[in-house]
Design an enzyme around this catalytic site. Structure first.
Site, short mmCIF file in Angstrom:
data_model
loop_
_atom_site.label_atom_id
_atom_site.label_comp_id
_atom_site.label_asym_id
_atom_site.label_seq_id
_atom_site.Cartn_x
_atom_site.Cartn_y
_atom_site.Cartn_z
N LEU A 261 41.48 48.18 30.61
CA LEU A 261 41.14 47.42 31.99
C LEU A 261 40.85 48.30 33.09
O LEU A 261 39.92 48.36 33.43
CB LEU A 261 42.63 47.05 32.86
CG LEU A 261 42.87 45.62 32.54
CD1 LEU A 261 43.94 44.69 33.27
CD2 LEU A 261 41.86 44.14 32.95
N ARG A 265 37.53 47.68 34.35
CA ARG A 265 37.07 47.69 35.72
C ARG A 265 36.03 48.76 36.17
O ARG A 265 34.97 48.50 36.88
CB ARG A 265 38.77 48.12 36.44
CG ARG A 265 39.56 47.28 36.64
CD ARG A 265 41.06 48.04 37.04
NE ARG A 265 41.77 46.89 37.27
CZ ARG A 265 43.08 46.90 36.55
NH1 ARG A 265 43.72 48.46 36.72
NH2 ARG A 265 43.71 46.54 36.60
N PHE A 401 39.62 38.90 39.29
CA PHE A 401 39.52 38.44 38.26
C PHE A 401 39.78 40.20 38.08
O PHE A 401 39.36 41.00 38.80
CB PHE A 401 38.87 38.40 36.74
CG PHE A 401 37.32 38.74 36.85
CD1 PHE A 401 36.85 39.44 37.22
CD2 PHE A 401 36.78 37.10 36.14
CE1 PHE A 401 35.13 39.74 37.37
CE2 PHE A 401 35.40 38.02 35.97
CZ PHE A 401 34.32 38.12 36.81
N GLU A 402 40.22 40.78 36.81
CA GLU A 402 39.96 42.27 35.78
C GLU A 402 41.28 43.15 36.81
O GLU A 402 41.23 44.31 37.65
CB GLU A 402 39.47 42.70 36.14
CG GLU A 402 37.64 42.39 34.85
CD GLU A 402 37.56 43.22 33.98
OE1 GLU A 402 36.58 42.60 33.23
OE2 GLU A 402 38.19 44.29 33.40
N GLY A 403 42.54 41.98 37.51
CA GLY A 403 43.00 42.63 38.96
C GLY A 403 42.71 42.40 39.79
O GLY A 403 41.55 43.25 39.59
#
Lengths: 585, 257
Positions: A261, A265, A401-403
Site C-alpha cells: 500500500l 499510495r 481508497f488506498e486508505g
C-alpha cells in the site's frame, strides 16, 4: 537509468534540514523519462480519451482490451524486473507513467490497480517460481490482476479480515472461505491477491487464479464515478489454492498488505496529479473562451486568484511527488530481486510517512482543483456534456481508497513518534531547542536566495516540534488515541514536506522566475493552513496566561509570511496560464 | 536494403509563434519530429520489417536534435546520424541542406531515401526533390502508398486530392504525405533499447566541406506574422436575400467576382 545518489531517511525532514542536492525534482528527469511520459500520454490521447463514453457506460471488456494494448507498449511492465519480462525501471519512471495515465477516469484506476497492488506483492515478496509463472504474464497484459483486501467488516481495519484458510488433509491446498468487497478489476481479472487468515489467526497472502474451484465474482457495483473500472465482490467457497501460491510467510501477510500500500499510495499521488493537471487545463480552456460582461472570465481578478492558487498547489504537489520518487528509489532500488523478505519490507516501509503525504496531497489537490475548475464552468459544469462533470465525480474516490485520508493522516504522527523513539532522540532537548528558536527568532537566521521562504519553513518545523512535544508531554504514549491532535500534527507535517519540496525544487531549478512566484504564493497559502492547525492544537495543549500569550505570538509570527505583492503576483501567474492554456512550470 | 530517412526537428504544432527582433522566439519552445518525417520513419521501419536491411535516420542541426533522433531510434530505426552544424554555420537554406546531404550520401549506398513532404516550419518542400536530382535518383513526392517488389516500386501519390499511380525503380527518393500510415509511438522497451543504438555525430569537415561550399543562396529579408483574422459576418434574413447580399459583397467588398 538515473540513479539517486542521496539516501534520505523517512521522516528526517521533520527534524533536520534537507539540502537541495539530496532531492529529486521534475527538472532532473532524463530524456528517457520524458520519452516514457510522451508514450504514456499518447496512449491515453489516442486509445482512451476518444472513448470516454464507453468508460462511462462501464464497457469492461473494452478496458481489458486497452490494458492489453498498454502491455504491448510496456506500460504494464515498467516496475517488473527485466528477467521476468518487465523493464525494471526506477521509481521516477513509475511515477511518470502513473501521472501521464492519471487523467483517464476508470481506465486510470484499472491500470494502476493492476501495475501496483495486484502485481507488486509478487514482485517483492513472491518466490522465484511465482515470479517466473506470473510476472511475465502480468507485465505483458496476458494476465490482468486484482487485489482483495477489503471485507464487509474489515475496511480501514484491514487486519480484522474474516476470510479463512485451512490446509487440506493431503497438505496440498489451502481451502479459502470468505467474501471480499469493492474489488477493482474483478470482472476480468485472471489473478487475485487474496488475504486470508490461516486457522483464523495468521494473516496471509495468496495468489488465487480465476479458474481455481470455488472462486466466484459478484455483480458490478453501481458507482458515483470511475465507472470504467470494474468493482465487484469476490467470494471464495471452499476455494482450493495450492500451497505453492502462498506469498511470503504464513502469518506475515500484514507486511505485504501494508507495505505494498505504501507504493500504491505513492503511485496514487502521481495519478491524481495527472488528473488534477487535466482539470486545470479544462478550467483554463473554458475560462479563456467564456465571455461575460464583454470579457473572458479569465480576465477577472476573482478568476485569476483561483487560477494562481490552483497552479501553486499543482506546483507543490508535483514537487513533493518527484522528491518522494527519489527517496523511494534510493531506498528500494536495490531490492527489486531480493529474497530477503525482512529487508524488502523494511525498505518499502522506510518512506511510509512520505507516501501517505503523496496520497493525501495528491487526492486533495485534485479535489480542490476539479472543484474550482467546475465552478469556473458555471452552469455548464453541471452538464454531462462537459468533461469536467465526469472529472468531478471521478475525483471523489481518491480521498477514500488506498486508505482513507484520515487513516493516512493518523499514520504520519504515528511514524514520527516511532522515529523519535527508534533514533533515541531526546525529545525534551529537541522541543526546547524549537521553543528557544520561536522565542528568540532563531528560525529567521536564513540567508541567501529564497531566505524568506526558508524562514517560513523553519518556523513551521519549530511549531511542529513544539506541538508534537507538548502533546507527548501531556498525553504520554496514549497520544496515539488523541486523534483530534494527531490529525492536526499530520497537517503540519504535510505543510512542512510540501513547503520544503517547493523551496528545494525552486532553489535547484535553473529557470527560476515563474517558479519563484508559485513558491511565494504557495507559502502564503500554507502559512494560513499552518495557523489553522496550530492554533486549535496549542489552545488545547496549553493553559492560562501562557496559552493566551502563545496563541497571540504564533499568529503574529505566521502573519509575517504574506507579502505586499501578493495580488499582483497572482495576476501574473494567472495571465501566464491563460496564455499557455495548460499547466507547466 | 539500405533505407535512409531525412528527418527535421521542428517546433511542436501546439507551440505559439512569436517574433522578437526579427527572429522567431525559441526560448523554452517544445520540439518534435516534423510530422511528415514521422510518416517517413514509420514507412522506413515497415519496409525494413518486410524486406530486411537497416534504417538510418539523418538530421542536420545542433546537439538538441539528438532527442528527435533518439525518438526515431525508439520507434525502431537501427541507427542515426547527426550532422552537427552548430559551430560551423550561422545560417543555412535549402541549398545548404541539400549540399550537405549530397556530400553525406556521396560514399553511401542508398536503396531508398524517405523524407517528409514538407517541414511544418519553413514548408519549402524542396530538400527531397533537389537532393534526388543531385544524387541522380528517381523521385516521387507526396506519396500515400508504396509497395516494393525487387527493384520495382509501385507508388500512389496525392495530387491535390486525386490519386496518381506511379511505377518506378530503385534507387529512389520519396517524400511522404499524410495518409501514408499512422506513425507508431515508441514503446517503453523501444525507448530503453534506443539508448544503446548507434548515433554517429559528424561535422561538415568530416564530409570534406568548407563553410563557403554551403553558404546559403537566399537571404531572409523579413519575418512577419500573418495578419490577424478579422471577425466574420453572419448574414441574416430570407435565404434569397442572403444569397443576393453575399454575391454583392463578393463583388464590392471582397472583389473576387
Amino acid at each position: 537509468m538515473s540513479s539517486v545518489k542521496h539516501f534520505v531517511q523517512g521522516g528526517d525532514f521533520l527534524i533536520e534540514e534537507i539540502t537541495a542536492e539530496s532531492v529529486f525534482t521534475p527538472e532532473d528527469c532524463t530524456d528517457e523519462h520524458r520519452m516514457i511520459a510522451g508514450t504514456a500520454r499518447q496512449f491515453i490521447s489516442r486509445e482512451i480519451h476518444p472513448y470516454m463514453k464507453r468508460l462511462e457506460e462501464g464497457d469492461f471488456p473494452f478496458v481489458a482490451e486497452k490494458m492489453k494494448k498498454a502491455g504491448e507498449l510496456g506500460l504494464l511492465g515498467h516496475s517488473v524486473p527485466e528477467k521476468y519480462g518487465g523493464l525494471g525501471l526506477d521509481k521516477m519512471s513509475k511515477g511518470i507513467v502513473g501521472e501521464a495515465l492519471g487523467n483517464a477516469s476508470g481506465y486510470s484506476v484499472a491500470h494502476s490497480n493492476h501495475t501496483c497492488i495486484a502485481t507488486l506483492p509478487i514482485t517483492y515478496f513472491g518466490t522465484k517460481q511465482q515470479k517466473e509463472k506470473y510476472l511475465p504474464k502480468l507485465a505483458s497484459g496476458e494476465y490482468l490482476g486484482a487485489y482483495c483486501l477489503t471485507e464487509p467488516e474489515a475496511g480501514s481495519d484491514a487486519l480484522a479480515a474474516q476470510t479463512t484458510a485451512v490446509l487440506n488433509e493431503s497438505e496440498t491446498h489451502y481451502i479459502l472461505n470468505g467474501t471480499k468487497i469493492y474489488i477493482t478489476n474483478a470482472s476480468f481479472a485472471d489473478t487475485f491477491i487474496v488475504y486470508a487468515k490461516v486457522d483464523s489467526r495468521h494473516f496471509t497472502a495468496f495468489i488465487v487464479e480465476k479458474d481455481f474451484p470455488g472462486l466466484s465474482i459478484g455483480p458490478e457495483e453501481s458507482k458515483m464515478g470511475i465507472k470504467g473500472s470494474s468493482t465487484c465482490s469476490v467470494s471464495m467457497e471452499d476455494c482450493e489454492v495450492p500451497i505453492e501460491n502462498v506469498i511470503g510467510e504464513i502469518g506475515k501477510g500484514h507486511l505485504i498488505a501494508l507495505n505494498v500500500l505504501n507504493l500504491g499510495r505513492f503511485n496514487l499521488g502521481f495519478a491524481t496529479l495527472g488528473a488534477a493537471k487535466y482539470s486545470f487545463q479544462l478550467a483554463l480552456e473554458h475560462s479563456t473562451e467564456r465571455k461575460q460582461f464583454k470579457k473572458s472570465i479569465s480576465e477577472f481578478g476573482a478568476t485569476k486568484e483561483k487560477v494562481a492558487q490552483m497552479a501553486a498547489r499543482l506546483y507543490a504537489t508535483e514537487s513533493l511527488l518527484y522528491r518522494t520518487a527519489g527517496h523511494v528509489e534510493s531506498a528500494l532500488g536495490e531490492h527489486e530481486d531480493s529474497s530477503d523478505f525482512k529487508a524488502v519490507a523494511k525498505a518499502m516501509n522506510e518512506h511510509a510517512l512520505e507516501s501517505a503525504i503523496c496520497k493525501i496531497v495528491g487526492s486533495e489537490t485534485l479535489d480542490y482543483v476539479v472543484d474550482e475548475a467546475l465552478q469556473l464552468h458555471g452552469g455548464a459544469g453541471f452538464i454531462k456534456e462537459y468533461p469536467v462533470e465526469m472529472a468531478y465525480r471521478d475525483s471523489r474516490i481518491n480521498r477514500i481508497f488506498e486508505g482513507t485520508n484520515e487513516i493516512n493522516r493518523l499514520l504520519i504522527p504515528g511514524a514520527f513518534f516511532k522515529k523519535v523513539a527508534k533514533d533515541f532522540l531526546d525529545t525534551r532537548t529537541i522541543v526546547e531547542r524549537a521553543q528557544h528558536s520561536l522565542h528568540n527568532g532563531v528560525f529567521k537566521k536564513q540567508t541567501g536566495e529564497l531566505s524568506e521562504l526558508k524562514q517560513a519553513l523553519a518556523l513551521f518545523k519549530d511549531l511542529h516540534l513544539v506541538c508534537a512535544g507538548l502533546a507527548f508531554f501531556k498525553y504520554g504514549t496514549s497520544v496515539k488515541n488523541e486523534q483530534e491532535t494527531l490529525m492536526k500534527l499530520a497537517d503540519l507535517a504535510i505543510a512542512i514536506y510540501s513547503t520544503e519540496s517547493v523551496i528545494l525544487r525552486t532553489e535547484k531549478a535553473s529557470e527560476r522566475n515563474h517558479k519563484q512566484k508559485l513558491a511565494y504564493t504557495y507559502v502564503e497559502q500554507t502559512a494560513l493552513e499552518v495557523q489553522h492547525a496550530v492554533i486549535p492544537m496549542l489552545s488545547e495543549l496549553l493553559v492560562g496566561e501562557e496559552r493566551t500569550k502563545t496563541l497571540g505570538q504564533v499568529s503574529l509570527l505566521l502573519a509575517a509570511y504574506h507579502w505586499p505583492d501578493s495580488v499582483e503576483r497572482k495576476r501574473k501567474i494567472a495571465d501566464f496560464y491563460s496564455e499557455q492554456k495548460r499547466y507547466q512550470s | 536494403m539500405n533505407i535512409f530517412v531525412l528527418l527535421k526537428r521542428t517546433f511542436d504544432t501546439e507551440e505559439k509563434i512569436a517574433i522578437n527582433n526579427g527572429r522567431i522566439e525559441d526560448d523554452g519552445a517544445e520540439y518534435i519530429i516534423n510530422p511528415y518525417d514521422e510518416y517517413a520513419v514509420e514507412e522506413a521501419i515497415n519496409i525494413r520489417d518486410e524486406h530486411g536491411g537497416e534504417v538510418t535516420v539523418v538530421t542536420i542541426g545542433d546537439e538538441d536534435a539528438e532527442k528527435q533522433l533518439r525518438t526515431a531510434l525508439a520507434m525502431g530505426a537501427d541507427q542515426a546520424v547527426l550532422i552537427n552544424t552548430e559551430d560551423d554555420l550561422e545560417e543555412g537554406d535549402q541549398f545548404t541542406t541539400v549540399k550537405i546531404l549530397e556530400a553525406f550520401f556521396d560514399d553511401r549506398e542508398a536503396d531508398i531515401i524517405l523524407a517528409g513532404n514538407v517541414a511544418i516550419d519553413e514548408a519549402s518542400g524542396q530538400v527531397g526533390p533537389r537532393l534526388a536530382e543531385r544524387l541522380n535518383m528517381s523521385c516521387v513526392t507526396t506519396i500515400t502508398s508504396i509497395t516494393i517488389d525487387g527493384d520495382t516500386a509501385n507508388i500512389e501519390r496525392d495530387v491535390e486530392g486525386d490519386v496518381e499511380k506511379v511505377e518506378t525503380s530503385l534507387p529512389l527518393l520519396v517524400t511522404c504525405q499524410q495518409g501514408l500510415n499512422e506513425p507508431r509511438y515508441p514503446s517503453l522497451p523501444g525507448i530503453m533499447k534506443a539508448k544503446k543504438k548507434p548515433l554517429e555525430e559528424l561535422e561538415i569537415d568530416d564530409l570534406d566541406l568548407e563553410e563557403d561550399d554551403v553558404e546559403p543562396k537566399t537571404k531572409t529579408i523579413e519575418i512577419f506574422l500573418p495578419p490577424e483574422k478579422q471577425a466574420g459576418k453572419v448574414l441574416e434574413g430570407e435565404m434569397d436575400d442572403q444569397v443576393k447580399e453575399l454575391v454583392s459583397l463578393l463583388k464590392t467588398e471582397a472583389k473576387v467576382l
